[in-house]
Design an enzyme around this catalytic site. Structure first.
Site, PDB file in Angstrom:
ATOM      1  N   GLU A 237       0.824  -1.211   0.000  1.00  0.00           N
ATOM      2  CA  GLU A 237       0.000   0.000   0.000  1.00  0.00           C
ATOM      3  C   GLU A 237       0.857   1.260   0.000  1.00  0.00           C
ATOM      4  OE1 GLU A 237      -2.144  -2.818   3.009  1.00  0.00           O
ATOM      5  OE2 GLU A 237      -0.106  -2.526   2.239  1.00  0.00           O
TER       6      GLU A 237
ATOM      7  N   CYS B 144      -2.732  -2.423   7.548  1.00  0.00           N
ATOM      8  CA  CYS B 144      -2.245  -2.314   8.926  1.00  0.00           C
ATOM      9  C   CYS B 144      -2.404  -0.863   9.392  1.00  0.00           C
ATOM     10  CB  CYS B 144      -0.775  -2.745   8.975  1.00  0.00           C
ATOM     11  SG  CYS B 144       0.341  -1.556   8.181  1.00  0.00           S
TER      12      CYS B 144
ATOM     13  N   CYS C  56      -0.512   1.609   7.011  1.00  0.00           N
ATOM     14  CA  CYS C  56      -1.090   1.726   5.665  1.00  0.00           C
ATOM     15  C   CYS C  56      -2.486   2.339   5.700  1.00  0.00           C
ATOM     16  CB  CYS C  56      -1.106   0.363   4.987  1.00  0.00           C
ATOM     17  SG  CYS C  56       0.571  -0.273   4.714  1.00  0.00           S
TER      18      CYS C  56
END
Length: 177
Positions: free
Chosen positions: A77, A105, A108
């Site tokens: 990402e 996560c 990101c």
């Protein structure tokens, strides 16, 4: 200190998909991300792929590269967001959609919000580390000046099987050594 020279990629038992150019929908873009995840596996990276679409065109495509770059921020990402900003010449990605094979996560998800992405579409929810609804809904923090809209479920089974097989084979390989 980890020595990268003795790492051998595990053979990838999955085949790439061939999305039809005739139907450029969410499934089409997720298949592109899935193919990037297979590329990641083949380079001994966690198999996560991401594409960013803007005005109907793919403007960024990346897969995890933390091992090869020795950079903990080199998630699919993050790399795709940087590519997309360079492609349109602005850090604001208003109107762009990120397609990624696993729920982002905290880093990101935060970058998706900061980049002003409109939508984030992920295949596999992550109840432990996902931050667009899995472990925590970062996109719903009060006071944010931008809201990204998460969507999930496209190719969930295929992307989940890919991730689970990768980690299973990694554990088996580690246990044999």
């Amino acid at each position: 200190m980890h020595d990268q020279s003795d790492r051998q990629p595990l053979p990838c038992p999955f085949e790439k998909m061939f999305p039809s150019q005739l139907q450029r929908d969410g499934e089409f873009y997720m298949k592109l991300a899935y193919n990037l995840a297979i590329d990641a596996w083949r380079q001994d990276e966690v198999p996560i792929g991401a594409v960013i679409v803007y005005e109907g065109e793919v403007i960024a495509a990346a897969h995890n590269a933390t091992q090869s770059t020795l950079d903990p921020t080199a998630h699919a990402e993050m790399l795709a967001i940087t590519q997309a900003a360079n492609a349109i010449g602005d850090w604001r990605l208003n109107g762009a959609t990120l397609y990624v094979t696993k729920e982002p996560c905290p880093m990101c998800a935060g970058a998706s919000i900061m980049a002003r992405l409109t939508d984030v579409v992920f295949a596999v929810p992550d109840p432990k580390m996902g931050c667009l609804g899995g472990a925590t809904p970062l996109h719903e923090v009060p006071g944010l000046n931008h809201r990204v809209t998460p969507h999930s479920g496209i190719l969930e089974r295929e992307c989940r099987e890919l991730l689970q097989a990768y980690f299973s084979l990694k554990r088996q390989s580690r246990d044999q050594n």
